[in-house]
Design a protein around this motif. Sequence first.
Motif, mmCIF file in Angstrom:
data_model
loop_
_atom_site.group_PDB
_atom_site.id
_atom_site.type_symbol
_atom_site.label_atom_id
_atom_site.label_comp_id
_atom_site.label_asym_id
_atom_site.label_seq_id
_atom_site.Cartn_x
_atom_site.Cartn_y
_atom_site.Cartn_z
ATOM 1 N N UNK A 1 -17.288 -15.813 105.081
ATOM 2 C CA UNK A 1 -17.010 -15.876 103.779
ATOM 3 C C UNK A 1 -15.376 -15.819 103.515
ATOM 4 N N UNK A 2 -14.748 -15.752 104.741
ATOM 5 C CA UNK A 2 -13.155 -16.247 104.790
ATOM 6 C C UNK A 2 -12.763 -16.585 106.199
ATOM 7 N N UNK A 3 -11.576 -17.141 106.196
ATOM 8 C CA UNK A 3 -11.210 -17.828 107.399
ATOM 9 C C UNK A 3 -9.495 -17.688 107.341
ATOM 10 N N UNK A 4 -8.981 -17.418 108.424
ATOM 11 C CA UNK A 4 -7.734 -17.513 108.797
ATOM 12 C C UNK A 4 -7.197 -18.493 110.191
ATOM 13 N N UNK A 5 -6.114 -18.367 110.317
ATOM 14 C CA UNK A 5 -5.703 -19.034 111.655
ATOM 15 C C UNK A 5 -6.359 -18.206 112.727
ATOM 16 N N UNK A 6 -6.397 -16.926 112.565
ATOM 17 C CA UNK A 6 -6.708 -15.827 113.584
ATOM 18 C C UNK A 6 -7.983 -15.305 113.492
ATOM 19 N N UNK A 7 -8.802 -15.547 112.617
ATOM 20 C CA UNK A 7 -10.273 -15.059 112.565
ATOM 21 C C UNK A 7 -10.779 -15.320 111.443
ATOM 22 N N UNK B 1 -15.722 -8.607 111.247
ATOM 23 C CA UNK B 1 -14.500 -9.461 111.300
ATOM 24 C C UNK B 1 -14.549 -9.951 112.846
ATOM 25 N N UNK B 2 -14.434 -11.128 113.070
ATOM 26 C CA UNK B 2 -14.134 -11.789 114.241
ATOM 27 C C UNK B 2 -12.935 -12.217 114.559
ATOM 28 N N UNK B 3 -12.028 -11.751 115.508
ATOM 29 C CA UNK B 3 -10.605 -12.485 115.738
ATOM 30 C C UNK B 3 -10.663 -13.430 116.977
ATOM 31 N N UNK B 4 -10.071 -14.580 116.581
ATOM 32 C CA UNK B 4 -10.227 -15.529 117.715
ATOM 33 C C UNK B 4 -9.456 -15.023 118.975
ATOM 34 N N UNK C 1 -15.143 -9.085 118.193
ATOM 35 C CA UNK C 1 -15.519 -8.477 117.034
ATOM 36 C C UNK C 1 -14.409 -7.158 116.714
ATOM 37 N N UNK C 2 -13.735 -7.214 115.637
ATOM 38 C CA UNK C 2 -12.740 -6.174 115.613
ATOM 39 C C UNK C 2 -13.134 -5.350 114.541
ATOM 40 N N UNK C 3 -14.083 -5.439 113.476
ATOM 41 C CA UNK C 3 -14.922 -4.395 112.730
ATOM 42 C C UNK C 3 -16.186 -4.747 112.345
ATOM 43 N N UNK C 4 -17.282 -3.836 112.327
ATOM 44 C CA UNK C 4 -18.279 -4.117 112.094
ATOM 45 C C UNK C 4 -18.599 -2.940 111.140
ATOM 46 N N UNK D 1 -22.783 -6.975 115.768
ATOM 47 C CA UNK D 1 -22.478 -6.852 117.164
ATOM 48 C C UNK D 1 -21.335 -5.235 117.033
ATOM 49 N N UNK D 2 -21.396 -4.534 118.091
ATOM 50 C CA UNK D 2 -20.507 -3.518 117.850
ATOM 51 C C UNK D 2 -19.039 -3.960 117.916
ATOM 52 N N UNK D 3 -18.026 -3.069 117.519
ATOM 53 C CA UNK D 3 -16.775 -3.524 117.705
ATOM 54 C C UNK D 3 -16.406 -3.836 119.127
ATOM 55 N N UNK D 4 -15.502 -4.866 119.487
ATOM 56 C CA UNK D 4 -14.981 -4.989 120.788
ATOM 57 C C UNK D 4 -16.121 -5.870 121.515
#
Length: 121
Positions: free
Chosen positions: A41-47, A89-92, A79-82, A56-59
Amino acid sequence: MFSARTFQVHTERPRARRYPFIAGIELTDVRSEAQIRERTSDLSLFGCHVDTLKLFPTGTRVRMRIAHRGANFAALGTVVYARPNDGMGVAFTKIEQKDQLVLEKWIDELRDEEERRSKGH
């Protein structure tokens, strides 16, 4: 001979602007190989944010693939938050150079679209 450069991304908190971005995403848990196929639903340079009820569980470390307008992006992430009923939220964490170029092109296009909209064009 060229070697593929790898970009390491550190994950503290969002540092880049997020843009609305709807695209198909496939996430694979690197440990269990469990897969989730949903959409962003959204995108940034970092995730990115993934709209999903399956979490999936955080981490959790994941491999991801995003397909958008004929281009494909692949990266490793965490995964930084679920959040139930909201998604993940997924951080690259690791992006190959060719995929970094795809990501930057998408962000540039999203930024240009937003600027055109804000100017009323």
